[in-house]
Design an enzyme around this catalytic site. Structure first.
Site, mmCIF file in Angstrom:
data_model
loop_
_atom_site.group_PDB
_atom_site.id
_atom_site.type_symbol
_atom_site.label_atom_id
_atom_site.label_comp_id
_atom_site.label_asym_id
_atom_site.label_seq_id
_atom_site.Cartn_x
_atom_site.Cartn_y
_atom_site.Cartn_z
ATOM 1 N N GLU A 23 23.694 -11.752 41.541
ATOM 2 C CA GLU A 23 24.470 -11.694 42.786
ATOM 3 C C GLU A 23 23.578 -11.981 43.987
ATOM 4 O O GLU A 23 23.914 -12.776 44.857
ATOM 5 C CB GLU A 23 24.934 -10.247 42.960
ATOM 6 N N GLY A 89 33.048 0.481 36.535
ATOM 7 C CA GLY A 89 33.988 0.701 35.442
ATOM 8 C C GLY A 89 35.342 1.096 36.029
ATOM 9 O O GLY A 89 35.404 1.874 36.980
ATOM 10 N N ILE A 189 29.029 5.355 32.472
ATOM 11 C CA ILE A 189 30.149 5.964 31.753
ATOM 12 C C ILE A 189 30.610 4.964 30.692
ATOM 13 O O ILE A 189 31.200 3.936 31.012
ATOM 14 C CB ILE A 189 31.302 6.324 32.717
ATOM 15 N N MET A 210 27.409 3.875 40.104
ATOM 16 C CA MET A 210 26.223 4.737 40.169
ATOM 17 C C MET A 210 25.552 4.778 41.546
ATOM 18 O O MET A 210 24.469 5.348 41.659
ATOM 19 C CB MET A 210 25.212 4.284 39.101
ATOM 20 N N GLU A 211 26.159 4.185 42.567
ATOM 21 C CA GLU A 211 25.469 4.115 43.868
ATOM 22 C C GLU A 211 26.330 4.374 45.104
ATOM 23 O O GLU A 211 25.835 4.875 46.129
ATOM 24 C CB GLU A 211 24.815 2.723 44.056
ATOM 25 N N ASP A 234 34.270 -3.350 33.240
ATOM 26 C CA ASP A 234 34.591 -2.648 31.992
ATOM 27 C C ASP A 234 35.557 -1.530 32.321
ATOM 28 O O ASP A 234 35.813 -1.236 33.485
ATOM 29 C CB ASP A 234 33.296 -2.092 31.362
HETATM 30 N N1 ADE Z 1 28.891 0.021 36.475
HETATM 31 C C1 ADE Z 1 29.627 -0.835 35.755
HETATM 32 N N2 ADE Z 1 30.297 -0.205 34.782
HETATM 33 C C2 ADE Z 1 29.953 1.101 34.892
HETATM 34 C C3 ADE Z 1 30.282 2.249 34.146
HETATM 35 N N3 ADE Z 1 31.104 2.164 33.103
HETATM 36 N N4 ADE Z 1 29.727 3.434 34.521
HETATM 37 C C4 ADE Z 1 28.889 3.480 35.569
HETATM 38 N N5 ADE Z 1 28.535 2.439 36.289
HETATM 39 C C5 ADE Z 1 29.060 1.245 35.959
#
Ligand code: ADE
Length: 267
Positions: A23, A89, A189, A210-211, A234
């Protein structure tokens, strides 16, 4: 003649955090005049894009890394606003792989200082949910909608752009945009059990990553507007890592690039 209506908007200093190197590279390709600054083990790229001063950097993975990077963008590089692009996710029932979630609100799903403070509450702040800047998020939603609608109109886009074929190959339908609550934590996750636990505990969650909530906390502390834009890679379940690299290259990076490019034009 109405001078105000015709005035060119003033250039801004915008800090752009990219979650993934692919990116970031699409951003740097737009900033041929950039120079690099090394700081705290990070490379910050300072240049111009559509007349704005852009400071582009990899966020780093996890809340602490993203918080440090955001703080440096604000304090060392004087970013007046922060944009974050990356993947997440999907947790909301309507949120599918390929969709984009723009965060209206953010929470740290792993913040738990009970019995000293209620679950999720940020100690000392008295709140658990932080709001993103509404004007920037409006811009992100409108721009993303416009970008995604070009995929439905043009089956095959130019090289490096989001194409209908890649979406078909990845089994992704036409993407849509959602806005709402994003939950962040220092955890990938990747199981039905883990994603269901977050869904049960914080039912409004549309996406997990996560951020974002760490970026939100730093921006709130410094009073800096921010927006968090996430492509859904996902469903945060047992199949969470299938063809992740291809998704990043074929979907997430082109979407981030097209959205940031169009937002900068409109800003
Ligand atoms: N970033 C992309 N998919 C994620 C997930 N399943 N959990 C945490 N961060 C993610």
């Amino acid at each position: 003649m109405n001078n105000e209506a015709n005035a060119t908007p003033a250039p801004r200093r915008i800090g752009i955090l990219a979650a993934m190197p692919e990116e970031l590279q699409t951003f740097l390709d737009e900033m041929p005049d950039e120079h690099q600054v090394e700081l705290a083990g990070r490379t910050f790229w300072v240049g111009h894009w559509h007349g704005h001063v852009v400071i582009a950097v990899l966020s780093g993975i996890g809340k602490v890394a993203a918080a440090v990077t955001t703080s440096l963008l604000i304090n060392r590089f004087h970013a007046a606003e922060i944009w974050f692009t990356g993947v997440a996710g999907g947790l909301g029932s309507e949120v599918r792989v390929g969709d984009v979630v723009v965060a209206d609100e953010l929470v740290q799903h792993d913040m738990d200082a009970r019995p000293l403070f209620p679950r999720y509450e940020l100690p000392g702040k008295g709140v658990s949910i932080l709001r993103a800047h509404s004007e920037l998020s409006d811009l992100a939603v409108e721009t993303t909608q416009a970008v995604l609608s070009t995929v439905s109109r043009h089956g095959q886009a130019e090289a490096g752009a989001l194409s209908r074929k890649d979406l078909d190959d990845l089994g992704i339908g036409l993407p849509s945009v959602h806005r709402g609550l994003v939950a962040s934590g220092d955890q990938f996750i990747g199981s039905v059990r883990a994603s269901q636990a977050i869904r049960d505990a914080i039912p409004a969650t549309l996406a997990v990553e996560m951020e974002g909530a760490a970026v939100a906390q730093v921006c709130h502390d410094f009073g800096v507007p921010f927006t968090i834009i996430r492509s859904i890679s996902d469903r945060a379940d047992d199949a969470a890592h299938v063809d992740f690299q291809r998704f990043i290259r074929a979907v997430a990076s082109p979407v981030s690039h097209a959205v940031v490019d169009a937002m900068l034009r409109r800003r």
